[in-house]
Design an enzyme around this catalytic site. Structure first.
Site, mmCIF file in Angstrom:
data_model
loop_
_atom_site.group_PDB
_atom_site.id
_atom_site.type_symbol
_atom_site.label_atom_id
_atom_site.label_comp_id
_atom_site.label_asym_id
_atom_site.label_seq_id
_atom_site.Cartn_x
_atom_site.Cartn_y
_atom_site.Cartn_z
ATOM 1 N N HIS A 21 -5.950 -9.473 -0.977
ATOM 2 C CA HIS A 21 -6.697 -8.205 -0.892
ATOM 3 C C HIS A 21 -7.801 -8.149 -1.957
ATOM 4 O O HIS A 21 -7.578 -7.702 -3.079
ATOM 5 C CB HIS A 21 -5.720 -7.017 -1.048
ATOM 6 C CG HIS A 21 -6.323 -5.677 -0.722
ATOM 7 N ND1 HIS A 21 -5.707 -4.769 0.116
ATOM 8 C CD2 HIS A 21 -7.473 -5.082 -1.119
ATOM 9 C CE1 HIS A 21 -6.457 -3.688 0.207
ATOM 10 N NE2 HIS A 21 -7.531 -3.844 -0.542
ATOM 11 N N HIS A 23 -12.074 -7.230 -1.949
ATOM 12 C CA HIS A 23 -13.274 -6.881 -1.179
ATOM 13 C C HIS A 23 -14.444 -7.730 -1.656
ATOM 14 O O HIS A 23 -14.759 -7.741 -2.853
ATOM 15 C CB HIS A 23 -13.603 -5.401 -1.361
ATOM 16 C CG HIS A 23 -12.568 -4.493 -0.778
ATOM 17 N ND1 HIS A 23 -12.715 -3.868 0.436
ATOM 18 C CD2 HIS A 23 -11.349 -4.123 -1.233
ATOM 19 C CE1 HIS A 23 -11.638 -3.147 0.707
ATOM 20 N NE2 HIS A 23 -10.788 -3.281 -0.298
ATOM 21 N N ASP A 25 -17.609 -7.254 -1.254
ATOM 22 C CA ASP A 25 -18.667 -6.435 -1.863
ATOM 23 C C ASP A 25 -18.186 -5.696 -3.115
ATOM 24 O O ASP A 25 -18.982 -5.055 -3.800
ATOM 25 C CB ASP A 25 -19.288 -5.453 -0.854
ATOM 26 C CG ASP A 25 -18.258 -4.736 -0.002
ATOM 27 O OD1 ASP A 25 -17.048 -5.056 -0.114
ATOM 28 O OD2 ASP A 25 -18.640 -3.849 0.775
ATOM 29 N N GLY A 190 -11.302 3.029 3.518
ATOM 30 C CA GLY A 190 -12.029 4.276 3.284
ATOM 31 C C GLY A 190 -11.112 5.467 3.091
ATOM 32 O O GLY A 190 -9.932 5.316 2.780
ATOM 33 N N HIS A 219 -5.518 -0.151 5.034
ATOM 34 C CA HIS A 219 -5.417 0.564 3.755
ATOM 35 C C HIS A 219 -4.657 1.861 4.015
ATOM 36 O O HIS A 219 -5.149 2.721 4.767
ATOM 37 C CB HIS A 219 -6.802 0.947 3.238
ATOM 38 C CG HIS A 219 -7.545 -0.144 2.536
ATOM 39 N ND1 HIS A 219 -8.109 -1.200 3.189
ATOM 40 C CD2 HIS A 219 -7.821 -0.320 1.216
ATOM 41 C CE1 HIS A 219 -8.714 -1.981 2.305
ATOM 42 N NE2 HIS A 219 -8.558 -1.474 1.096
ATOM 43 N N GLU A 222 -2.482 4.543 -0.321
ATOM 44 C CA GLU A 222 -3.086 4.176 -1.603
ATOM 45 C C GLU A 222 -3.253 5.452 -2.432
ATOM 46 O O GLU A 222 -2.734 5.555 -3.545
ATOM 47 C CB GLU A 222 -4.449 3.515 -1.368
ATOM 48 C CG GLU A 222 -5.199 3.172 -2.648
ATOM 49 C CD GLU A 222 -6.587 2.587 -2.402
ATOM 50 O OE1 GLU A 222 -7.043 2.608 -1.247
ATOM 51 O OE2 GLU A 222 -7.202 2.105 -3.368
ATOM 52 N N HIS A 243 -2.138 -1.649 -0.244
ATOM 53 C CA HIS A 243 -1.586 -0.738 -1.265
ATOM 54 C C HIS A 243 -0.201 -0.206 -0.862
ATOM 55 O O HIS A 243 0.800 -0.770 -1.228
ATOM 56 C CB HIS A 243 -2.550 0.406 -1.602
ATOM 57 C CG HIS A 243 -3.910 -0.074 -1.988
ATOM 58 N ND1 HIS A 243 -4.198 -0.497 -3.256
ATOM 59 C CD2 HIS A 243 -5.057 -0.226 -1.267
ATOM 60 C CE1 HIS A 243 -5.472 -0.873 -3.306
ATOM 61 N NE2 HIS A 243 -6.014 -0.726 -2.114
ATOM 62 N N ASP A 301 -8.484 -6.283 -5.541
ATOM 63 C CA ASP A 301 -9.154 -5.215 -4.788
ATOM 64 C C ASP A 301 -10.672 -5.248 -4.999
ATOM 65 O O ASP A 301 -11.388 -5.786 -4.157
ATOM 66 C CB ASP A 301 -8.552 -3.852 -5.161
ATOM 67 C CG ASP A 301 -8.734 -2.809 -4.077
ATOM 68 O OD1 ASP A 301 -9.102 -3.189 -2.954
ATOM 69 O OD2 ASP A 301 -8.495 -1.616 -4.349
ATOM 70 N N ASP A 302 -11.176 -4.656 -6.078
ATOM 71 C CA ASP A 302 -12.625 -4.619 -6.357
ATOM 72 C C ASP A 302 -12.890 -4.987 -7.812
ATOM 73 O O ASP A 302 -13.231 -4.112 -8.630
ATOM 74 C CB ASP A 302 -13.165 -3.197 -6.089
ATOM 75 C CG ASP A 302 -13.020 -2.779 -4.644
ATOM 76 O OD1 ASP A 302 -13.819 -3.244 -3.810
ATOM 77 O OD2 ASP A 302 -12.088 -2.015 -4.348
HETATM 78 ZN ZN LIG Z 1 -8.982 -2.353 -0.809
#
Ligand SMILES: [Zn+2]
Length: 365
Positions: A21, A23, A25, A190, A219, A222, A243, A301-302
């Site tokens: 997991h 992302h 971007d 989202g 997702h 979360e 999550h 994740d990010d």
């Molecule tokens: Zn995510």
């Protein structure tokens, strides 16, 4: 073997890992954003890595809006630029190889990086000629070049966006088109308050995915309640949950998912900074998952937004959640078993882990 030293640049868990997991971007290097902006003549409010880092990252728990606003700082630089899209995919593989990952599934929504055949065009871009299909093709090229250069395996998951139901059928069609070429699954990301009862197009896309043999993750739970997790499993037929922390607030559902061996893609640092979980890591739901021998993985994740690395996730789990090298090994084996590779490739991956961990494999080979 005593390898759990966090000092001297040595990784907390210095053995091959699987990440499911992350992302694409949300994992762009700040240096790359600055570099591409310069090439494209895009003016940014910051010109140094440290200034730009502080504009793009969150360092304390905040709201979803604050988190999403970070993408406004840099997505217009990357979106619509073929070279940049390919480059971020390539660099993600490089980063993961350096972190000791041998198999990564990275995810993104192709529409967010396109500037053509997308309604509405995102990030105030002018219309160009990069379609969502081009984006998938470019990401695949970058990932493949990365696989070749860094000798690890990388696949992608295409995300539907909860607030953009009109994109979801495009997303599933792209999953189908690239099913045997880099793309392994569909995701829904989202704002979790936008449920699928209100937005039936997500449901339709997931039905099409299931019919076409496309793997499914969602997702859910979360920040949102357990009902979102239930919807993901029962309506969208999710095979993994992104999550899923709040699942444990519904004991019946939690028990059911434990029995089903549902995989939870856990991202501790993210869960703290998005306000998904109590910021006190010693109260994190992952501890419960661990005690109950649930099926889960550890993920970033990010990382660009959270200013984190995969090692900082492992370090967090070691320091605050009682993880040991044994737990990490079992966890990565579960991650490999729950990955979306075809069975044959999954067996190869599992055997790589068993060998590196000095464990006898249980796959019958
Ligand atoms: Zn995510």
């Amino acid at each position: 073997m005593a390898e759990t030293c966090v000092n001297g640049g040595k990784a907390t868990f210095n053995k091959p890992k699987v990440e499911l997991h992350v992302h694409l971007d949300g994992a762009i290097r700040i240096e790359t954003i600055l570099d591409v902006a310069k090439r494209r003549g895009i003016k940014l409010p910051a010109t140094t890595v440290s200034e730009m880092t502080s504009r793009c990252t969150v360092d304390k728990p905040g709201t979803l809006t604050e988190f999403l606003d970070k993408f406004n700082q840099f997505m217009h630089v990357i979106a619509g630029d073929r070279e940049a899209i390919k480059r971020i995919a390539y660099e993600l593989v490089e980063t993961k190889a350096k972190e000791g990952v041998i198999y990564v599934e990275t995810r993104y929504n192709p529409h967010l990086m396109a500037n053509c055949n997308v309604m509405p065009i995102q990030w105030n871009q002018k219309e160009g000629d990069v379609t969502p299909d081009d984006v998938v093709h470019l990401v695949n090229e970058g990932l493949k070049k990365g696989e070749n250069d860094f000798k690890i395996k990388a696949r992608s998951i295409l995300c539907c966006m909860r607030h953009m139901p009109n994109w979801s059928m495009d997303v599933v069609e792209l999953c189908k088109k690239y099913q045997n070429d880099g793309v392994v699954a569909i995701d829904l990301a989202g704002d979790e308050s936008l449920n699928c009862g209100t937005y039936p197009l997500h449901r339709k896309a997931y039905e099409e995915a299931e019919k076409s043999g496309i793997h499914r993750t969602v997702h859910a739970g979360e920040v949102g309640p357990p009902s979102v997790v239930r919807e993901a499993v029962e309506v969208l037929k999710a095979e993994r949950i992104g999550h899923g922390y709040h699942t444990i607030e519904d004991q019946d559902l939690y028990k059911q998912l434990l029995e089903q061996n549902m995989h939870f893609e856990i991202c501790p640092i993210s869960s703290k900074l998005t306000g998904g979980c109590d910021p006190d890591f010693t109260k994190h739901p992952l501890i419960r998952f661990k005690e109950d021998n649930a099926n889960y993985s550890l993920n970033t994740d990010d990382p660009a937004i959270f200013n984190s690395t995969l090692d900082s996730e492992y370090e967090t789990a070691t320091q605050y959640m009682g993880f040991t090298e044994e737990t990490f090994m079992q966890m990565n084996i579960n991650a490999a078993k729950s990955c979306f590779l075809p069975e044959k490739e999954k067996t190869v991956l599992l055997n790589q882990l068993y060998e590196a961990y000095g464990m006898i494999n249980d796959t019958g080979f």
